[in-house]
Scaffold this motif. Structure first.
Motif, PDB file in Angstrom:
ATOM      1  N   LEU A 114       0.833  -1.204   0.000  1.00 44.64           N
ATOM      2  CA  LEU A 114       0.000   0.000   0.000  1.00 44.64           C
ATOM      3  C   LEU A 114       0.868   1.255   0.000  1.00 44.64           C
ATOM      4  O   LEU A 114       0.630   2.191  -0.781  1.00 44.64           O
ATOM      5  CB  LEU A 114      -0.919  -0.007   1.224  1.00 44.64           C
ATOM      6  N   LEU A 115       1.884   1.294   0.858  1.00 44.77           N
ATOM      7  CA  LEU A 115       2.743   2.480   0.948  1.00 44.77           C
ATOM      8  C   LEU A 115       3.496   2.725  -0.357  1.00 44.77           C
ATOM      9  O   LEU A 115       3.688   3.870  -0.758  1.00 44.77           O
ATOM     10  CB  LEU A 115       3.731   2.317   2.106  1.00 44.77           C
ATOM     11  N   SER A 116       3.914   1.653  -1.028  1.00 48.29           N
ATOM     12  CA  SER A 116       4.643   1.826  -2.285  1.00 48.29           C
ATOM     13  C   SER A 116       3.764   2.412  -3.381  1.00 48.29           C
ATOM     14  O   SER A 116       4.263   3.026  -4.331  1.00 48.29           O
ATOM     15  CB  SER A 116       5.228   0.485  -2.741  1.00 48.29           C
ATOM     16  N   GLN A 117       2.435   2.233  -3.246  1.00 50.26           N
ATOM     17  CA  GLN A 117       1.508   2.753  -4.252  1.00 50.26           C
ATOM     18  C   GLN A 117       1.194   4.230  -4.049  1.00 50.26           C
ATOM     19  O   GLN A 117       0.818   4.921  -5.003  1.00 50.26           O
ATOM     20  CB  GLN A 117       0.202   1.941  -4.225  1.00 50.26           C
ATOM     21  N   ILE A 118       1.339   4.718  -2.819  1.00 53.66           N
ATOM     22  CA  ILE A 118       0.913   6.097  -2.534  1.00 53.66           C
ATOM     23  C   ILE A 118       2.093   7.036  -2.250  1.00 53.66           C
ATOM     24  O   ILE A 118       1.890   8.174  -1.834  1.00 53.66           O
ATOM     25  CB  ILE A 118      -0.072   6.128  -1.342  1.00 53.66           C
ATOM     26  N   THR A 119       3.316   6.536  -2.447  1.00 56.26           N
ATOM     27  CA  THR A 119       4.512   7.347  -2.235  1.00 56.26           C
ATOM     28  C   THR A 119       5.301   7.464  -3.533  1.00 56.26           C
ATOM     29  O   THR A 119       4.990   6.768  -4.513  1.00 56.26           O
ATOM     30  CB  THR A 119       5.402   6.715  -1.138  1.00 56.26           C
ATOM     31  N   PRO A 120       6.317   8.315  -3.595  1.00 56.47           N
ATOM     32  CA  PRO A 120       7.122   8.446  -4.826  1.00 56.47           C
ATOM     33  C   PRO A 120       7.715   7.122  -5.276  1.00 56.47           C
ATOM     34  O   PRO A 120       7.909   6.199  -4.468  1.00 56.47           O
ATOM     35  CB  PRO A 120       8.215   9.442  -4.403  1.00 56.47           C
TER      36      PRO A 120
ATOM     37  N   LEU B  82      10.505   5.098  -3.519  1.00 54.93           N
ATOM     38  CA  LEU B  82      10.136   4.333  -2.327  1.00 54.93           C
ATOM     39  C   LEU B  82       9.367   3.086  -2.782  1.00 54.93           C
ATOM     40  O   LEU B  82       8.143   3.029  -2.746  1.00 54.93           O
ATOM     41  CB  LEU B  82       9.288   5.191  -1.381  1.00 54.93           C
ATOM     42  N   SER B  83      10.107   2.104  -3.207  1.00 53.01           N
ATOM     43  CA  SER B  83       9.518   0.905  -3.812  1.00 53.01           C
ATOM     44  C   SER B  83       9.091  -0.102  -2.753  1.00 53.01           C
ATOM     45  O   SER B  83       9.349   0.066  -1.550  1.00 53.01           O
ATOM     46  CB  SER B  83      10.529   0.247  -4.754  1.00 53.01           C
ATOM     47  N   LEU B  84       8.453  -1.180  -3.218  1.00 50.83           N
ATOM     48  CA  LEU B  84       8.048  -2.268  -2.329  1.00 50.83           C
ATOM     49  C   LEU B  84       9.248  -2.824  -1.571  1.00 50.83           C
ATOM     50  O   LEU B  84       9.169  -3.072  -0.360  1.00 50.83           O
ATOM     51  CB  LEU B  84       7.388  -3.374  -3.159  1.00 50.83           C
ATOM     52  N   SER B  85      10.358  -3.020  -2.266  1.00 51.37           N
ATOM     53  CA  SER B  85      11.558  -3.583  -1.637  1.00 51.37           C
ATOM     54  C   SER B  85      12.052  -2.709  -0.487  1.00 51.37           C
ATOM     55  O   SER B  85      12.466  -3.221   0.561  1.00 51.37           O
ATOM     56  CB  SER B  85      12.665  -3.749  -2.680  1.00 51.37           C
ATOM     57  N   VAL B  86      12.030  -1.405  -0.683  1.00 53.78           N
ATOM     58  CA  VAL B  86      12.484  -0.479   0.363  1.00 53.78           C
ATOM     59  C   VAL B  86      11.612  -0.596   1.603  1.00 53.78           C
ATOM     60  O   VAL B  86      12.109  -0.714   2.736  1.00 53.78           O
ATOM     61  CB  VAL B  86      12.482   0.969  -0.163  1.00 53.78           C
TER      62      VAL B  86
END
Length: 300
Positions: free
Chosen positions: A54-60, A63-67
């Motif tokens: 969810l966070l990876s979808q709403i951030t730049p 900031l990927s899923l892996s991060v």
């Protein structure tokens, strides 16, 4: 600091190579299920993995899923170090790193387009939910079975559930319910969160199947006055041992024996027939068991 690194090195050396290999496989499998089936159609995994999605979808984009997987999971594993021990913590962090690196390779390096739809299931949400859940659940199950973990929320559940008056399972379930509700409000749709529940259920059942073992057995407690005859008949039929426990009837006060006997699912009916033929008044209870270990096979 030197003492810490020496202790860490000893911990790593104590982990069997087969565990390291299987944890590597677990991380790769989990990343495959998430990035190939769930992320492309914006379905959500459970726990920290789902939160990271969810966070990876709403951030730049950087900031990927892996991060997020590393940033959210590793502090939780380190927080649980005292409770879970160094071995578990090292294995869990290693598995999450493999998971994160593999996810990064699939999404950013390999020539696989996962930006719009699943390369294998297209935009079929049910197929993506089922296969994503089963595959990611397989990875999580392998991680748990070989001494690690894929999700820090389980560690938090072990630490905080009892303090909150909850079971570990209830803690994780409440977290996931809240996560899916938040997802619904964030994306302003309930279709994907509802399909994500299908993913969660498929993953949960797969984890149980892998962790509990491929062959589930039944533990039979047989309360009888004919224990000698029953033990002899069961030994003749199944060629295995059993345990006899002294007991006394709570109402009648009569002496009884309890025969503890483990059979697989295909032997249950035969066992019942043998017992009831010898002692029609015998009382049998069955409990499901998973892996069975013999601590010491040495004989004098």
């Amino acid at each position: 600091m030197i003492k810490f690194f020496n202790s860490l090195r000893q911990t790593i050396k104590s982990i069997p190579l087969i565990n390291i290999f299987m944890l590597t496989v677990a991380g790769i499998i989990n990343a495959f299920g998430i990035t190939i089936f769930l992320s492309p159609v914006k379905l959500y995994d459970s726990g920290i993995s789902g939160t990271a999605m969810l966070l990876s979808q709403i951030t730049p984009d950087w900031l990927s899923l892996s991060v997020f997987l590393i940033v959210l999971n590793i502090p939780m594993f380190l927080y649980g170090l005292k409770k879970q021990g160094r071995g578990f913590t090292v294995c869990a962090i290693y598995t999450v790193i493999i998971y994160s690196v593999t996810a990064w390779l699939i999404t950013d390096i390999l020539p696989v387009d996962v930006s719009i739809a699943s390369p294998l299931a297209g935009t079929d949400l049910l197929l993506c939910a089922l296969f994503g859940g089963v595959i990611s659940g397989s990875g999580s199950g392998l991680a748990i079975r070989f001494g690690g973990a894929m999700d820090g929320i389980e560690v938090m559940a072990v630490i905080f559930a009892k303090k909150l008056g909850l079971s570990v399972g209830s803690f994780v379930m409440i977290y996931n319910i809240v996560l899916y509700i938040v997802c619904g409000f964030v994306i302003n749709s309930w279709i994907l969160p509802l399909y994500s529940i299908v993913t969660y259920y498929a993953a949960l059942k797969t984890v149980d199947f892998i962790v509990d073992g491929l062959e589930r057995s039944k533990a039979a407690f047989i309360v009888t006055a004919q224990s000698d005859k029953i033990c002899h008949a069961l030994q003749e039929e199944f060629r295995c041992g059993m345990t006899v426990i002294d007991a006394k009837g709570g109402y009648s006060g009569a002496d009884r024996k309890v025969v503890y006997f483990v059979v697989n699912r295909f032997q249950v009916m035969k066992m019942k027939d043998i017992v009831q033929k010898i002692d029609p008044l015998a009382y049998i209870t069955l409990n499901e068991v998973a892996d069975i270990f013999s601590v010491n096979q040495n004989k004098n």
